[in-house]
Design an enzyme around this catalytic site. Sequence first.
Site, PDB file in Angstrom:
ATOM      1  N   PHE A 157       0.861  -1.195   0.000  1.00  0.00           N
ATOM      2  CA  PHE A 157       0.000   0.000   0.000  1.00  0.00           C
ATOM      3  C   PHE A 157       0.889   1.234   0.000  1.00  0.00           C
ATOM      4  CE2 PHE A 157      -2.469   3.505   1.652  1.00  0.00           C
ATOM      5  CZ  PHE A 157      -3.625   3.384   0.889  1.00  0.00           C
ATOM      6  N   ASP A 172       9.364   2.774   1.478  1.00  0.00           N
ATOM      7  CA  ASP A 172       8.233   3.629   1.827  1.00  0.00           C
ATOM      8  C   ASP A 172       8.107   3.568   3.348  1.00  0.00           C
ATOM      9  OD1 ASP A 172       5.795   4.716   2.470  1.00  0.00           O
ATOM     10  OD2 ASP A 172       4.706   3.809   0.807  1.00  0.00           O
ATOM     11  N   LYS A 223       2.971  11.160   6.996  1.00  0.00           N
ATOM     12  CA  LYS A 223       2.194  10.973   8.227  1.00  0.00           C
ATOM     13  C   LYS A 223       2.778  11.765   9.407  1.00  0.00           C
ATOM     14  CE  LYS A 223       0.090   6.563   6.951  1.00  0.00           C
ATOM     15  NZ  LYS A 223      -1.350   6.736   6.965  1.00  0.00           N
TER      16      LYS A 223
END
Length: 443
Positions: free
Chosen positions: A176, A264, A293
């Site tokens: 993801f 990532d 984030k």
Amino acid sequence: MNDLNITGYGDNLKINDIRLGDLSPKDHEEIELSKGGQNYSPLENVVVSHVKDSSTLICRKPSKDNVSKYVEEELLDGLCCYSAVNQGQLNQTIVDAVVHHLKEEKIPTVPRSIRHKYMSGFLLAASTFTNMDRIVPKVAGVESWELTFKICRRWGYEVKKIPANKAIIVGAKGNFHGRSMAATSMSDDPDTQNNFGPFLPGIELVPFNDFDALQSLFEEKGEYIAAYSVEPIQGEAGVIIPNDDYWPKVAQLCKKHNILLAFDEVQTGFGRTGKNFAHQLYDVKPDIMGCGKAAGGGILPVSFVAGRDDVIGVLTPGSEGSTFGGYPLASVVGIYAIKTLIDENLANNANIRGHQLMSGLNEIKNNFPDKIKEVRGRGLLTAFEMYNDKQLDGHKVSLSLLAKGIYAKETHHSTLRLAPALTISASQINILLTAIAEVIKDI
Ligand SMILES: Cc1ncc(COP(=O)(O)O)c(C=O)c1O
């Protein structure tokens, strides 16, 4: 346009004659169903109003005797916005920096075509924190991943000399990376991809944590492969932890084939796994990585790419850009998000509280071995997976936890991810564990 009159703040904010404080959870749901895109299915019958402290949300639930009214209750946050709020809600250091910046320093926004002094602060802080040569600021997490993708392709052509338009980026199954077209193209989730094609070419997927599959692909097509672009621990897939020797072996394999290792770290970075970055758990260093984030401390969306000089060095003026990437306010938030992580020793707290959470979850698993299949986690990125049984429904568990004042959400049918703020206390972890044990007992 119809008449539009916007007045007031908070519960007194009125959009024409609708006052926010008068809306029940059902009203909010109906507005979202009629005016919003139907791309989420949020927990039913609950609306967050504000936060009480770093891990406590104040939410509104339907009143028992009148569903058009609500009651307010505390909710212990077991998810912290999917790791965007590692520093805890309204972290005082970051809030003070923002208020000071807007009130005293007075420079919210300027474009990248003119320098501003806070960019230097952000580049110095982020490059030191990541131990990388260069930093490129972006906004959303997916943008940081997408930029690593672009940079790896360009590096493939300009440095590795892959023939024009033949570059391959390898990803992992179950990945993801967000919702852009490149991330959608790399996904292997049918819900993510359905009717969004045609997809980007030049992407190949291997099973996550399968060294032999990666080695075969590199041996077969290595001269065309620019990068292995991958999460060090898969978050959305349900906290999938690779074998301890996977990343060291992969890093060596990448070197052998002159292939970039692109991590990532949007979800795993910023202390989440008990180290500032998950790759440090495995003693490897990526050539380039995307962060997001918690890079914005739960206050603003802040993301960035960090990498080696010769990799990020392929960017040239005009090849990349972002109006809000590293604008003054984001730079300040980014600097203080990093400062908080260091000063409050949050990676260490993730490690300590993570051990507490994992040992409690394992105890629950031992007490209910017919219900819980596996407990997984590093630091405070944790999950438990139930057996694939209709009765053991993750959504039901989320709703039962909600009734007990805990916010956690299933990922897939039978897995619950728990990733609270890294500021969480020992007693709050115990509250989480007690509630989970009760729910699992009753399900
Ligand atoms: C590993 C990873 N990469 C990228 C993203 C996308 O971040 P954003 O939603 O901020 O674009 C996420 C979001 O969950 C993520 O977990």
